[in-house]
Design a protein around this motif. Sequence first.
Motif, PDB file in Angstrom:
ATOM      1  N   HIS A  13     -12.174  11.569 -42.657  1.00  0.00           N
ATOM      2  CA  HIS A  13     -12.269  12.055 -41.454  1.00  0.00           C
ATOM      3  C   HIS A  13     -13.223  13.046 -41.218  1.00  0.00           C
ATOM      4  O   HIS A  13     -14.073  12.969 -40.404  1.00  0.00           O
ATOM      5  CB  HIS A  13     -10.911  12.323 -40.796  1.00  0.00           C
ATOM      6  CG  HIS A  13     -11.001  12.848 -39.387  1.00  0.00           C
ATOM      7  ND1 HIS A  13     -11.268  11.758 -38.317  1.00  0.00           N
ATOM      8  CD2 HIS A  13     -10.778  14.037 -38.728  1.00  0.00           C
ATOM      9  CE1 HIS A  13     -11.247  12.209 -37.245  1.00  0.00           C
ATOM     10  NE2 HIS A  13     -10.858  13.753 -37.227  1.00  0.00           N
ATOM     11  N   SER A  57     -16.331  11.425 -41.696  1.00  0.00           N
ATOM     12  CA  SER A  57     -16.819  10.332 -40.810  1.00  0.00           C
ATOM     13  C   SER A  57     -17.139   9.083 -41.333  1.00  0.00           C
ATOM     14  O   SER A  57     -18.315   8.468 -41.021  1.00  0.00           O
ATOM     15  CB  SER A  57     -18.100  10.829 -39.658  1.00  0.00           C
ATOM     16  OG  SER A  57     -17.822  11.710 -38.986  1.00  0.00           O
ATOM     17  N   ASP A  59     -15.214   5.475 -43.677  1.00  0.00           N
ATOM     18  CA  ASP A  59     -13.826   4.814 -43.615  1.00  0.00           C
ATOM     19  C   ASP A  59     -13.172   5.178 -44.965  1.00  0.00           C
ATOM     20  O   ASP A  59     -13.927   5.733 -46.001  1.00  0.00           O
ATOM     21  CB  ASP A  59     -14.175   3.279 -43.867  1.00  0.00           C
ATOM     22  CG  ASP A  59     -12.956   2.631 -43.896  1.00  0.00           C
ATOM     23  OD1 ASP A  59     -12.479   2.345 -44.809  1.00  0.00           O
ATOM     24  OD2 ASP A  59     -12.584   2.118 -42.817  1.00  0.00           O
ATOM     25  N   ARG A 115     -14.856  21.400 -42.187  1.00  0.00           N
ATOM     26  CA  ARG A 115     -13.973  20.638 -41.750  1.00  0.00           C
ATOM     27  C   ARG A 115     -12.796  20.042 -42.622  1.00  0.00           C
ATOM     28  O   ARG A 115     -11.698  19.927 -41.926  1.00  0.00           O
ATOM     29  CB  ARG A 115     -14.726  19.391 -41.172  1.00  0.00           C
ATOM     30  CG  ARG A 115     -15.451  19.800 -39.767  1.00  0.00           C
ATOM     31  CD  ARG A 115     -15.875  18.423 -38.977  1.00  0.00           C
ATOM     32  NE  ARG A 115     -16.644  17.335 -39.813  1.00  0.00           N
ATOM     33  CZ  ARG A 115     -17.842  17.378 -39.740  1.00  0.00           C
ATOM     34  NH1 ARG A 115     -18.697  18.148 -39.095  1.00  0.00           N
ATOM     35  NH2 ARG A 115     -18.521  16.170 -40.562  1.00  0.00           N
TER      36      ARG A 115
END
Length: 271
Positions: free
Chosen positions: A26, A29, A31, A50
């Motif tokens: 995530h 970004s 899969d 992040r």
Amino acid sequence: MATAAARLRAAGVPDPARDARLLLAHAASVDAARVTLIAPEEIAPEIAERFEQLVALRAVRVPVSQLVGSRAFYGRDFRISREVLDPRPETETLVDLALAAPFDRVLDLGTGSGCILVTLLAERMQATGVGADLSETACLQASANAVLHGVAERAAIIQSDWFDAVEGRFDLIVSNPPYLAATEMADVAPELRDHEPQMALTDGLDGLSVYRIIAETAQSYLTAEGRVMVEIGWQQGAAVCDIFSRAGWASVELAHDLDARPRVVCAAQPA
């Protein structure tokens, strides 16, 4: 990922390696299936930051679905927030049973994210339905998921305290109501107790009050051959069946989930 998994393991997270992988995917970004492909690459500072923030939140038991904003249910991804109950695999048992017989109009009481209603309408292209929830935020979330999965024109989402604002009759009434007793809340996982809406988890009483409401009221909202299906806690089978039987329902049956635990009570409109 190894460091993050160790941190999550120390925090008591049930499947730390899986969660670390999902959170890194995530943050980057990509899969989740492609995380191993980017492993040899240098991670950009903003991605690392992040990822660190996500891991820190997961370590205090914020559910992964809330961190990534979605949860897979019955083969579809549903948008999730902390204002709605996180869809769970055992609820797919209710969907399977509902789809086992035809219906044209369905009512989903306490719709939350809308995962049950939206799934049923997506699987039955001729059907229409109503999703009712007391929470305005939940209604907005359900509406967004109806749009996401292309069923918004066939789904009416209304703010209602159970049946209060519901009108008309339905072939099928479904619900995954708050079924935890107030005394059980101290023992549930932190993900549920601390990060999911209390009104979707417990009735604040014995965990059975909503079943009494549905059993006593739903007959007036069903067609002549209508059915009602409610998800239950795995220890509530006998009690919920008794509630429906005493209310005069026909063919009261208990269905089990894939773990062989009692999960759904099904009842038919009396003859």
